[in-house]
Design a protein around this motif. Sequence first.
Motif, PDB file in Angstrom:
ATOM      1  N   ARG A   1      33.336  38.171  43.185  1.00 33.12           N
ATOM      2  CA  ARG A   1      33.159  37.248  42.068  1.00 33.12           C
ATOM      3  C   ARG A   1      31.837  37.525  41.356  1.00 33.12           C
ATOM      4  O   ARG A   1      30.838  37.845  42.003  1.00 33.12           O
ATOM      5  CB  ARG A   1      33.145  35.809  42.560  1.00 33.12           C
ATOM      6  CG  ARG A   1      34.383  35.387  43.305  1.00 33.12           C
ATOM      7  CD  ARG A   1      34.163  34.047  43.989  1.00 33.12           C
ATOM      8  NE  ARG A   1      33.734  33.006  43.067  1.00 33.12           N
ATOM      9  CZ  ARG A   1      34.558  32.247  42.365  1.00 33.12           C
ATOM     10  NH1 ARG A   1      35.865  32.417  42.477  1.00 33.12           N
ATOM     11  NH2 ARG A   1      34.095  31.310  41.568  1.00 33.12           N
TER      12      ARG A   1
ATOM     13  N   GLY B   1      48.144  26.380  37.179  1.00 35.44           N
ATOM     14  CA  GLY B   1      47.628  27.516  36.436  1.00 35.44           C
ATOM     15  C   GLY B   1      48.673  28.281  35.649  1.00 35.44           C
ATOM     16  O   GLY B   1      48.353  29.310  35.037  1.00 35.44           O
TER      17      GLY B   1
ATOM     18  N   ASP C   1      34.731  38.239  48.540  1.00 41.70           N
ATOM     19  CA  ASP C   1      35.476  38.108  47.288  1.00 41.70           C
ATOM     20  C   ASP C   1      34.571  38.599  46.157  1.00 41.70           C
ATOM     21  O   ASP C   1      33.436  38.124  46.015  1.00 41.70           O
ATOM     22  CB  ASP C   1      35.855  36.637  47.070  1.00 41.70           C
ATOM     23  CG  ASP C   1      36.776  36.448  45.884  1.00 41.70           C
ATOM     24  OD1 ASP C   1      37.317  37.445  45.383  1.00 41.70           O
ATOM     25  OD2 ASP C   1      36.955  35.294  45.454  1.00 41.70           O
TER      26      ASP C   1
ATOM     27  N   GLY D   1      32.816  28.848  45.763  1.00 36.36           N
ATOM     28  CA  GLY D   1      32.788  30.291  45.596  1.00 36.36           C
ATOM     29  C   GLY D   1      31.788  30.991  46.483  1.00 36.36           C
ATOM     30  O   GLY D   1      31.512  32.179  46.283  1.00 36.36           O
TER      31      GLY D   1
ATOM     32  N   THR E   1      35.658  29.624  34.358  1.00 38.63           N
ATOM     33  CA  THR E   1      36.059  30.963  33.950  1.00 38.63           C
ATOM     34  C   THR E   1      34.988  31.934  34.426  1.00 38.63           C
ATOM     35  O   THR E   1      33.809  31.577  34.519  1.00 38.63           O
ATOM     36  CB  THR E   1      36.200  31.080  32.421  1.00 38.63           C
ATOM     37  OG1 THR E   1      34.924  30.843  31.809  1.00 38.63           O
ATOM     38  CG2 THR E   1      37.203  30.075  31.877  1.00 38.63           C
TER      39      THR E   1
ATOM     40  N   ARG F   1      40.002  26.136  46.833  1.00 39.78           N
ATOM     41  CA  ARG F   1      40.465  26.578  45.528  1.00 39.78           C
ATOM     42  C   ARG F   1      41.938  26.236  45.369  1.00 39.78           C
ATOM     43  O   ARG F   1      42.767  26.642  46.166  1.00 39.78           O
ATOM     44  CB  ARG F   1      40.229  28.081  45.367  1.00 39.78           C
ATOM     45  CG  ARG F   1      40.516  28.583  43.961  1.00 39.78           C
ATOM     46  CD  ARG F   1      39.849  29.909  43.672  1.00 39.78           C
ATOM     47  NE  ARG F   1      40.134  30.912  44.688  1.00 39.78           N
ATOM     48  CZ  ARG F   1      39.574  32.118  44.715  1.00 39.78           C
ATOM     49  NH1 ARG F   1      38.683  32.439  43.780  1.00 39.78           N
ATOM     50  NH2 ARG F   1      39.881  32.988  45.647  1.00 39.78           N
TER      51      ARG F   1
ATOM     52  N   GLU G   1      40.112  29.121  36.986  1.00 41.38           N
ATOM     53  CA  GLU G   1      40.409  28.719  38.350  1.00 41.38           C
ATOM     54  C   GLU G   1      40.122  27.244  38.489  1.00 41.38           C
ATOM     55  O   GLU G   1      39.344  26.662  37.727  1.00 41.38           O
ATOM     56  CB  GLU G   1      39.588  29.524  39.361  1.00 41.38           C
ATOM     57  CG  GLU G   1      38.094  29.329  39.242  1.00 41.38           C
ATOM     58  CD  GLU G   1      37.302  30.176  40.228  1.00 41.38           C
ATOM     59  OE1 GLU G   1      37.869  31.131  40.792  1.00 41.38           O
ATOM     60  OE2 GLU G   1      36.107  29.876  40.426  1.00 41.38           O
ATOM     61  N   SER G   2      40.769  26.619  39.488  1.00 43.07           N
ATOM     62  CA  SER G   2      40.605  25.190  39.729  1.00 43.07           C
ATOM     63  C   SER G   2      40.232  24.971  41.188  1.00 43.07           C
ATOM     64  O   SER G   2      40.844  25.569  42.090  1.00 43.07           O
ATOM     65  CB  SER G   2      41.897  24.436  39.404  1.00 43.07           C
ATOM     66  OG  SER G   2      41.802  23.075  39.785  1.00 43.07           O
ATOM     67  N   TRP G   3      39.211  24.135  41.409  1.00 39.02           N
ATOM     68  CA  TRP G   3      38.744  23.798  42.759  1.00 39.02           C
ATOM     69  C   TRP G   3      38.985  22.318  43.022  1.00 39.02           C
ATOM     70  O   TRP G   3      38.685  21.470  42.186  1.00 39.02           O
ATOM     71  CB  TRP G   3      37.256  24.107  42.898  1.00 39.02           C
ATOM     72  CG  TRP G   3      36.941  25.563  42.815  1.00 39.02           C
ATOM     73  CD1 TRP G   3      36.760  26.308  41.684  1.00 39.02           C
ATOM     74  CD2 TRP G   3      36.769  26.460  43.920  1.00 39.02           C
ATOM     75  NE1 TRP G   3      36.485  27.611  42.008  1.00 39.02           N
ATOM     76  CE2 TRP G   3      36.479  27.735  43.370  1.00 39.02           C
ATOM     77  CE3 TRP G   3      36.818  26.318  45.304  1.00 39.02           C
ATOM     78  CZ2 TRP G   3      36.249  28.856  44.170  1.00 39.02           C
ATOM     79  CZ3 TRP G   3      36.591  27.430  46.104  1.00 39.02           C
ATOM     80  CH2 TRP G   3      36.313  28.678  45.538  1.00 39.02           C
TER      81      TRP G   3
ATOM     82  N   VAL H   1      38.786  36.680  35.877  1.00 33.74           N
ATOM     83  CA  VAL H   1      39.532  35.452  36.172  1.00 33.74           C
ATOM     84  C   VAL H   1      39.650  34.656  34.876  1.00 33.74           C
ATOM     85  O   VAL H   1      38.640  34.248  34.302  1.00 33.74           O
ATOM     86  CB  VAL H   1      38.845  34.602  37.259  1.00 33.74           C
ATOM     87  CG1 VAL H   1      39.568  33.269  37.419  1.00 33.74           C
ATOM     88  CG2 VAL H   1      38.805  35.345  38.583  1.00 33.74           C
TER      89      VAL H   1
ATOM     90  N   TRP I   1      43.985  26.874  42.525  1.00 33.69           N
ATOM     91  CA  TRP I   1      44.701  28.005  41.942  1.00 33.69           C
ATOM     92  C   TRP I   1      43.717  28.884  41.180  1.00 33.69           C
ATOM     93  O   TRP I   1      42.612  28.455  40.817  1.00 33.69           O
ATOM     94  CB  TRP I   1      45.844  27.570  41.027  1.00 33.69           C
ATOM     95  CG  TRP I   1      45.508  26.571  39.958  1.00 33.69           C
ATOM     96  CD1 TRP I   1      45.727  25.230  39.988  1.00 33.69           C
ATOM     97  CD2 TRP I   1      44.893  26.854  38.679  1.00 33.69           C
ATOM     98  NE1 TRP I   1      45.283  24.642  38.828  1.00 33.69           N
ATOM     99  CE2 TRP I   1      44.781  25.619  37.995  1.00 33.69           C
ATOM    100  CE3 TRP I   1      44.443  28.001  38.041  1.00 33.69           C
ATOM    101  CZ2 TRP I   1      44.205  25.517  36.725  1.00 33.69           C
ATOM    102  CZ3 TRP I   1      43.883  27.914  36.774  1.00 33.69           C
ATOM    103  CH2 TRP I   1      43.774  26.678  36.140  1.00 33.69           C
ATOM    104  N   THR I   2      44.130  30.126  40.936  1.00 36.25           N
ATOM    105  CA  THR I   2      43.337  31.055  40.131  1.00 36.25           C
ATOM    106  C   THR I   2      44.285  31.955  39.359  1.00 36.25           C
ATOM    107  O   THR I   2      45.365  32.288  39.849  1.00 36.25           O
ATOM    108  CB  THR I   2      42.387  31.889  41.015  1.00 36.25           C
ATOM    109  OG1 THR I   2      41.578  32.734  40.185  1.00 36.25           O
ATOM    110  CG2 THR I   2      43.163  32.764  41.980  1.00 36.25           C
TER     111      THR I   2
END
Length: 464
Positions: free
Chosen positions: A206, A284, A204, A12, A223, A238, A230-232, A227, A240-241
Motif C-alpha cells: 500500500r 464496492g 500488503d 492498513g 483512495t 477491511r 476501499e471501505s473499513w 486502489v 471491501w476494496t
Amino acid sequence: MTFPLRIGRVLGDRPFAEVGEPVLAVADDRRGLLAVAGAHGGHLVPLGRAPVGVYDVDDLGRRALVRSHYPVTAMAFHPDLPLLAIGTGCYDGGYFFMGELLLTDLETGRAVSLIDSPLGPQVLALEWLTGQDLRVLVAPPHDGDDAEAWVEGHVAVVSRPDWRLVPPASITWQELAGPRVAAPRPDHREEARRAVSGLSRDWDPRRNVRAVEELSDGRILATLDEVRAESWLPSGQRQWTVADDKGGRDLVVATDERSVWVGLVRPTCEEPPQALVRLSLQDGAQIEHITLSAPASLVCRADGLPALAPAGDLGERGRLRIRRGSRVYFREIDRPGVETTDGSLVYAGTVHHGQGLQPGGSFVVRREIRTGEPRWVFRTDRTATDLDADAQTAYVAYDDGEIVALDLQDGTVRRRRHLTVAAVQAIPTALTVVGPDALLIGTSDGRILKCSAELPADPDVTGT
C-alpha cells in the motif's frame, strides 16, 4: 507550540508498512537483517521520499528507517560494522544522471550523504570488497552526445580505514572517475516482493492515500495507489476494496450514504484522460461509469452533492480541490482548499520559481471571494499535501510530515507538530476533519489514522 495528536486507530498497518511498495531488498544473513527500499514518493510528496527500512528477520522489528531524496538503486551491508551503504539516483528528464551515496549507522539510525556534489552522480551498484574497500558503480554525469550512457557506467573502489568516521561530502568526483564498463539497470521489484512476502503473509503493498472520508456509521473510505476505493469497518477490518491500475483520487459520498463517487487517476496523455465511477458502499460494486472529455476535480459541494471543477490546460497541475464549495472554483494551481461558512476561501499554494520551491514560497491564504482580498497569509518552506477546516481551525498537512493548525480568523499558528506512527515520522498525504478536533489522516505508506487533535479552547493561543 506542539499539540498532542493522539492516534486512536491505525488502518492498513502491516509488516514493512514504512516502505510501502518495495523496489529493492538486500539480506544480511550473518546479522539476520533485511534492508528493504520502497518506491519513490511520487507527485503526492513533491520533493520526493524513497524510504529504506532495515528489519530483523526473526520478529520483523524495525532497526532503522531513512528516507532518500532520490529513488534507491543499490544497497550493501558492511561486512563487519553496523553500516548500510545506500546508492540512489535517477535521470533528471533532460540531461543529467543525479544521485547520492548514503551511509547509514544501524545503531543510531543516522544517515550521511558522502559525495561532495549535491547533484550526483547516480549510483548504480555497490559491493563491499573488504571492510575498508567499497566498489561503486556510477552512471556517467549526463547523456549529452553519449548514447551509451544508459547502458554503461564508471566503476571505482573507494577506500577508507574506518567507515564509521567518514564525514559527509568527503568522496570526490575524482575518486569515482574509474574506467567505463557495462552497467545494466535491472528491475529488482519482483525479487523485493518475494523477499518480504516470504517473511510475512500479511504484507500488503500500500502507498499514497489520496482521500479519506468517514461515514455516519463509523466506516472509513479511502483512495490510494492502485486502489479505486476501499471501505473499513469500525472493527478495523477491511470491508471491501476495488483494485485499479493507477488508483482513485477524489471521493464524494452520496447524501444517502449508499454509494460513493470516485475520480480516477489518469495521466493527461492517456485517452480518455479521466473517468468517474460510482461504487456501492455495500460491496464496492460499480454502479455507474462516466468518461470525461477533459481533466477535472471531483469535489463535494456545500450541499453534499458532487461537482466537477475543470482543471484547465495544466491537467493534473491545474486542479483546485475546494471542499464544501457553494460555487465551482477554477484556478491554475494544484493545491487543496475549503470554503468557510461565510463564503470565504482558504487554500494552499506555492510561488513558482525556476529553481524549485524557495524559502517562504509555500503559503496558505484566506481570501474574500467578492473582492479577492486576503484576510491573512501564512507562509512556510514546504509544500502542502492537503488541507481542511472546521469552524475555528484550518489544518494543513505538509510533505515533510508536519501538520499545522492555523486559527481560522487571523491565520496565526495555534499548534504544529510532525506526524509520527510508532515513534517513526510519517508523511501525511490526505487529511479530513471528521468532527470537533477529530481528523482522518492518510499517509504516503498507505496507512489511515483516526486522530484526536485536542487543541486548546482559547483560539488566541499561538505557537512557532
